[in-house]
Design an enzyme around this catalytic site. Structure first.
Site, mmCIF file in Angstrom:
data_model
loop_
_atom_site.group_PDB
_atom_site.id
_atom_site.type_symbol
_atom_site.label_atom_id
_atom_site.label_comp_id
_atom_site.label_asym_id
_atom_site.label_seq_id
_atom_site.Cartn_x
_atom_site.Cartn_y
_atom_site.Cartn_z
ATOM 1 N N THR A 280 -28.483 65.250 8.230
ATOM 2 C CA THR A 280 -28.232 66.435 7.404
ATOM 3 C C THR A 280 -28.323 67.696 8.245
ATOM 4 O O THR A 280 -29.198 67.832 9.090
ATOM 5 C CB THR A 280 -29.272 66.518 6.259
ATOM 6 O OG1 THR A 280 -29.074 65.418 5.386
ATOM 7 C CG2 THR A 280 -29.143 67.815 5.480
ATOM 8 N N GLU B 227 -28.387 62.239 17.716
ATOM 9 C CA GLU B 227 -29.286 61.084 17.874
ATOM 10 C C GLU B 227 -28.802 60.168 18.998
ATOM 11 O O GLU B 227 -27.691 59.646 18.954
ATOM 12 C CB GLU B 227 -29.366 60.315 16.553
ATOM 13 C CG GLU B 227 -30.177 61.068 15.502
ATOM 14 C CD GLU B 227 -30.046 60.488 14.108
ATOM 15 O OE1 GLU B 227 -29.117 59.688 13.879
ATOM 16 O OE2 GLU B 227 -30.851 60.860 13.241
ATOM 17 N N ASN C 206 -31.139 54.602 13.669
ATOM 18 C CA ASN C 206 -30.654 54.536 12.290
ATOM 19 C C ASN C 206 -30.756 53.163 11.639
ATOM 20 O O ASN C 206 -30.507 53.032 10.441
ATOM 21 C CB ASN C 206 -29.213 55.053 12.222
ATOM 22 C CG ASN C 206 -29.193 56.561 12.352
ATOM 23 O OD1 ASN C 206 -29.588 57.255 11.440
ATOM 24 N ND2 ASN C 206 -28.780 57.051 13.504
ATOM 25 N N SER D 288 -38.028 53.520 7.167
ATOM 26 C CA SER D 288 -39.402 53.086 7.434
ATOM 27 C C SER D 288 -40.070 54.004 8.451
ATOM 28 O O SER D 288 -41.234 53.888 8.703
ATOM 29 C CB SER D 288 -39.411 51.656 7.938
ATOM 30 O OG SER D 288 -38.635 51.549 9.102
#
Lengths: 227, 206
Positions: A1, A87, A222, A227
């Site tokens: 986001t 990422e 990802n 978790s």
């Protein structure tokens, strides 16, 4: 986001502020891609509190255009940081599409290259697999098919350091350069920052997109985000 | 694997100092929504009273808009972009695809901050994190009370940097940019920006 805020102490009328932010976003935050996924929460907000004692800027003010451009450049700096933090990414890639018939089609082509997983994995592997770039250009969902003429297109890798030759042509006037200098290609692709240049030769419009490579680490991050 | 060149992005891209626009203060805390205890709640306040503030925003065009997006959009439309004096943001939970309960939670966040600053329809809300999970409102409410109650607001570099940290999720560094500009009239002004994002990034906002 993507979330972001820009705040300023300049007094700016609300309608003018919205115009500035929309213009800036179209050329910054809406021109970045890490993984091609659009969030449900993306928001950029701008506040102007007018703490500086000067006349409020509206769309007719002589300073309006200048502030709009300064906000745009500022937004680009912020947007680029998001791509730099993609990422698992190891590279920051500027995709420059120029001499297009329409700005929108230039942007669509830049976005198509920037979102291609095969382009992004090749960039990670420093593989000069430029056929994937051509492929991504070719399937871009253009508004006007005249924006792309396969006989006019030029595609290059551009080095962002001071090394020469700065430009490595991959396709020249529609002709694939089948015997490119692989050593030079490897040098350019080893850089952390690099540029893909696409000259469509069909007009005078240009668009930029900023993207990153796609690595194993992206999957690791990802695969278990919740978790 | 040969392209893997480790670079210290934090050292490269995070500023060590900065000057910030007049009339803004920021507060932050670790509310406990993030499991690792990191900062996850921030508030940006306009403290300037010399004239009404103005606000603008662009939002995702995803058909499934999160509760904070819908709620902030409504606030902005009702206020017609005027007198927005606070933004409250949490990370760790996106309050997205959470139905009516999520809408209520976003409104509660706004109401809490509006109460603290004594103004109606003056706050925008943003959230980021996991989609499809409800916000832990007990922690969020306690966090907002803590930020205002303990007067954790500041306008110094570290306060701004910590707010930038409080909105991060998988980011490896906070994104804070600040610049001063001069207009032809000689007026100098400041832009300060913060952003977060590292994945699920291909925005198309309007």
């Amino acid at each position: 986001t993507l979330l972001g805020f820009i705040v300023t102490d300049l007094p700016i009328e609300s309608k003018a502020l919205q115009k500035m932010l929309t213009f800036a976003t179209t050329r910054s935050f809406n021109c970045i891609s890490v993984d091609g996924d659009m969030s449900t929460n993306d928001t950029i907000c701008m506040l102007a509190n007018g703490a500086i004692d000067t006349k409020e800027i509206n769309e007719d003010s002589k300073d309006f255009e200048q502030v709009k451009l300064q906000v745009t450049e500022f937004a680009q700096r912020l947007a680029q940081l998001v791509v730099r933090d993609g990422e698992g990414s190891t590279k920051f890639v500027t995709v420059n599409v120029k001499n297009a018939l329409h700005f929108e089609d230039a942007k669509i082509i830049a976005e198509s290259i920037s979102n291609s997983m095969l382009v992004k994995t090749a960039l990670y592997g420093q593989d000069a697999n430029w056929g994937r770039i051509l492929c991504a250009i070719g399937y871009a969902k253009l508004n006007d098919l005249k924006s792309l003429d396969v006989n006019k297109i030029n595609v290059s890798f551009i080095a962002t350091d001071n090394s020469e030759p700065r430009e490595l042509k991959l396709v020249a006037n529609g002709v694939p350069q089948l015997e490119i200098d692989e050593t030079r290609a490897s040098e350019i692709l080893a850089l952390n920052d690099l540029e893909v240049s696409v000259d469509l030769g069909t007009g005078d419009q240009a668009a930029q997109f900023w993207t990153c490579d796609l690595s194993h680490e992206y999957v690791t991050i990802n695969g278990d985000y919740r978790s | 694997q040969r392209s893997k060149q480790l670079i210290d992005k934090y050292a490269l891209y995070v500023p060590k100092t900065g000057s910030f626009p007049k009339g803004f203060e920021v507060g932050y805390t670790a509310s406990g929504v993030k499991k690792n205890g990191s900062l996850d709640l921030g508030v940006i306040l306009n403290t300037n009273k010399s004239r009404p503030s103005t606000a603008a925003a662009v939002f995702t065009t995803n058909k499934f808009k999160a509760a904070p997006v819908l709620t902030s959009k409504k606030v902005l439309e009702t206020a017609r972009g005027k007198n927005i004096n606070a933004i409250v943001v949490n990370s760790g939970c996106a309050n997205s695809v959470t139905g009516d309960l999520g809408m209520k939670d976003a409104q509660v966040m706004i109401d809490l901050v509006n109460d603290k600053i004594g103004q109606k329809n003056s706050t925008l809300v943003m959230s980021t994190g996991v989609i499809g999970q409800r916000l832990q409102m007990d922690k969020i409410s306690t966090g907002i009370n803590k930020i205002f109650g303990e007067e954790k607001f500041g306008s110094d570099f570290n306060s701004w940097l910590n707010v930038a940290k409080s909105i991060c999720t998988t980011d490896t560094f906070p994104k804070l940019v600040t610049s001063r500009f001069k207009l032809p009239s000689g007026t100098e002004y400041t832009l300060t920006g913060m952003a977060k994002g590292a994945g699920m990034i291909c925005p198309n906002m309007a």
